[in-house]
Structure formats: structure tokens, C-alpha cells
Write a protein that holds these residues in place. Structure first.
Motif, mmCIF file in Angstrom:
data_model
loop_
_atom_site.group_PDB
_atom_site.id
_atom_site.type_symbol
_atom_site.label_atom_id
_atom_site.label_comp_id
_atom_site.label_asym_id
_atom_site.label_seq_id
_atom_site.Cartn_x
_atom_site.Cartn_y
_atom_site.Cartn_z
ATOM 1 N N THR A 41 0.823 -1.210 0.000
ATOM 2 C CA THR A 41 0.000 0.000 0.000
ATOM 3 C C THR A 41 0.855 1.257 0.000
ATOM 4 O OG1 THR A 41 -1.703 -1.197 1.216
ATOM 5 C CG2 THR A 41 -1.893 1.179 1.188
ATOM 6 N N ALA A 42 1.940 1.267 0.768
ATOM 7 C CA ALA A 42 2.791 2.458 0.842
ATOM 8 C C ALA A 42 3.410 2.779 -0.522
ATOM 9 C CB ALA A 42 3.875 2.268 1.889
ATOM 10 N N THR A 43 3.821 1.764 -1.251
ATOM 11 C CA THR A 43 4.401 1.979 -2.583
ATOM 12 C C THR A 43 3.346 2.492 -3.546
ATOM 13 O OG1 THR A 43 5.987 0.197 -2.171
ATOM 14 C CG2 THR A 43 5.677 0.873 -4.464
ATOM 15 N N LYS A 44 2.161 1.894 -3.506
ATOM 16 C CA LYS A 44 1.064 2.363 -4.360
ATOM 17 C C LYS A 44 0.713 3.814 -4.029
ATOM 18 C CE LYS A 44 -1.195 -2.105 -4.988
ATOM 19 N NZ LYS A 44 -2.392 -2.890 -4.680
ATOM 20 N N VAL A 69 -5.173 6.270 -3.110
ATOM 21 C CA VAL A 69 -4.805 5.537 -4.326
ATOM 22 C C VAL A 69 -6.029 5.338 -5.213
ATOM 23 C CG1 VAL A 69 -4.003 3.300 -5.207
ATOM 24 C CG2 VAL A 69 -2.796 4.402 -3.304
ATOM 25 N N ALA A 70 -7.146 4.945 -4.602
ATOM 26 C CA ALA A 70 -8.381 4.708 -5.360
ATOM 27 C C ALA A 70 -8.889 6.009 -5.995
ATOM 28 C CB ALA A 70 -9.444 4.096 -4.460
ATOM 29 N N LEU A 71 -8.841 7.104 -5.252
ATOM 30 C CA LEU A 71 -9.316 8.387 -5.761
ATOM 31 C C LEU A 71 -8.467 8.848 -6.941
ATOM 32 C CD1 LEU A 71 -11.164 10.839 -5.656
ATOM 33 C CD2 LEU A 71 -9.750 11.746 -3.799
ATOM 34 N N GLU A 109 3.249 6.165 -5.529
ATOM 35 C CA GLU A 109 3.022 6.279 -6.969
ATOM 36 C C GLU A 109 1.802 7.157 -7.252
ATOM 37 O OE1 GLU A 109 2.797 2.306 -8.547
ATOM 38 O OE2 GLU A 109 4.948 1.991 -8.309
ATOM 39 N N ALA A 110 0.761 7.021 -6.422
ATOM 40 C CA ALA A 110 -0.446 7.827 -6.608
ATOM 41 C C ALA A 110 -0.157 9.304 -6.334
ATOM 42 C CB ALA A 110 -1.565 7.322 -5.704
ATOM 43 N N VAL A 111 0.688 9.582 -5.338
ATOM 44 C CA VAL A 111 1.067 10.977 -5.041
ATOM 45 C C VAL A 111 1.757 11.576 -6.264
ATOM 46 C CG1 VAL A 111 2.573 12.446 -3.639
ATOM 47 C CG2 VAL A 111 1.184 10.674 -2.542
ATOM 48 N N ALA A 112 2.673 10.819 -6.860
ATOM 49 C CA ALA A 112 3.362 11.308 -8.057
ATOM 50 C C ALA A 112 2.370 11.477 -9.215
ATOM 51 C CB ALA A 112 4.474 10.346 -8.446
ATOM 52 N N ALA A 113 1.453 10.524 -9.368
ATOM 53 C CA ALA A 113 0.472 10.576 -10.455
ATOM 54 C C ALA A 113 -0.488 11.750 -10.276
ATOM 55 C CB ALA A 113 -0.299 9.270 -10.528
ATOM 56 N N SER A 114 -0.785 12.113 -9.028
ATOM 57 C CA SER A 114 -1.728 13.211 -8.784
ATOM 58 C C SER A 114 -1.183 14.538 -9.294
ATOM 59 C CB SER A 114 -2.058 13.315 -7.291
ATOM 60 O OG SER A 114 -0.962 13.844 -6.567
ATOM 61 N N LYS A 115 0.117 14.626 -9.441
ATOM 62 C CA LYS A 115 0.730 15.863 -9.917
ATOM 63 C C LYS A 115 0.747 15.952 -11.436
ATOM 64 C CE LYS A 115 3.394 16.205 -5.758
ATOM 65 N NZ LYS A 115 4.501 15.693 -5.029
#
Length: 85
Positions: free
Chosen positions: A3-6, A77-79, A9-15
Motif C-alpha cells: 500500500t505504501a508503494t502504491k 490511491v483509489a481516488l 506512486e499515486a502521489v506522483a500521479a496526482s501531480k
């Protein structure tokens, strides 16, 4: 993948989202991120009655009080996944 890795990745993708999310979605992202990284909100609410942004951020984060960091990460991550389509 854990979950922490996902989450990272989601934090980076949100940008890199193609469209700017609505203010409501941005508040959800903010509060989930804060809950995932810092846990329950601490300290006093913003005292300036005209700082609407800070008050909204604080209130959104405060609503997540008691949610585990792992749960907040999974929801973040889901959002982001939904926003990326």
C-alpha cells in the motif's frame, strides 16, 4: 506491491493529472494525504475567520479523525485512480 508503494506512486500521479480537480476533490486529496502521512489532525483550528482555505482544509482533515494511515493511503490511491481514468 504494498500500500505504501502504491500510495507514493499515486502521489506522483496526482501531480500529472490532465485536468485540475474540483475544489471538493482537492480537499479530499489533501485530507487523505495528511491523514496517511501524519495521522489524526492536531493543534487548534485556524483562528483567522477570513482564512477560508485553511479552515476548509482543517475541517476536511478533521473529518478523517480515527481513520488508519493504511486506510487513508488506500482511499487516496483509489481516488487518484478514478481521476486518471
Amino acid at each position: 506491491m504494498d500500500t505504501a508503494t502504491k500510495f507514493q506512486e499515486a502521489v506522483a500521479a496526482s501531480k500529472t493529472l490532465t485536468e485540475k480537480p474540483s475544489n471538493e476533490i482537492l480537499l479530499q486529496l489533501y485530507s487523505l494525504y495528511k491523514q496517511a502521512t501524519e495521522g489524526d489532525v492536531s493543534g487548534d483550528a485556524p483562528s483567522n475567520p477570513f482564512d477560508f482555505v485553511a479552515k476548509a482544509k482543517y475541517a476536511a482533515w478533521e473529518e478523517l479523525k480515527g481513520k488508519t494511515k493504511e486506510s487513508a493511503m488506500a482511499e487516496y490511491v483509489a481516488l487518484v485512480g478514478r481521476l486518471k481514468g
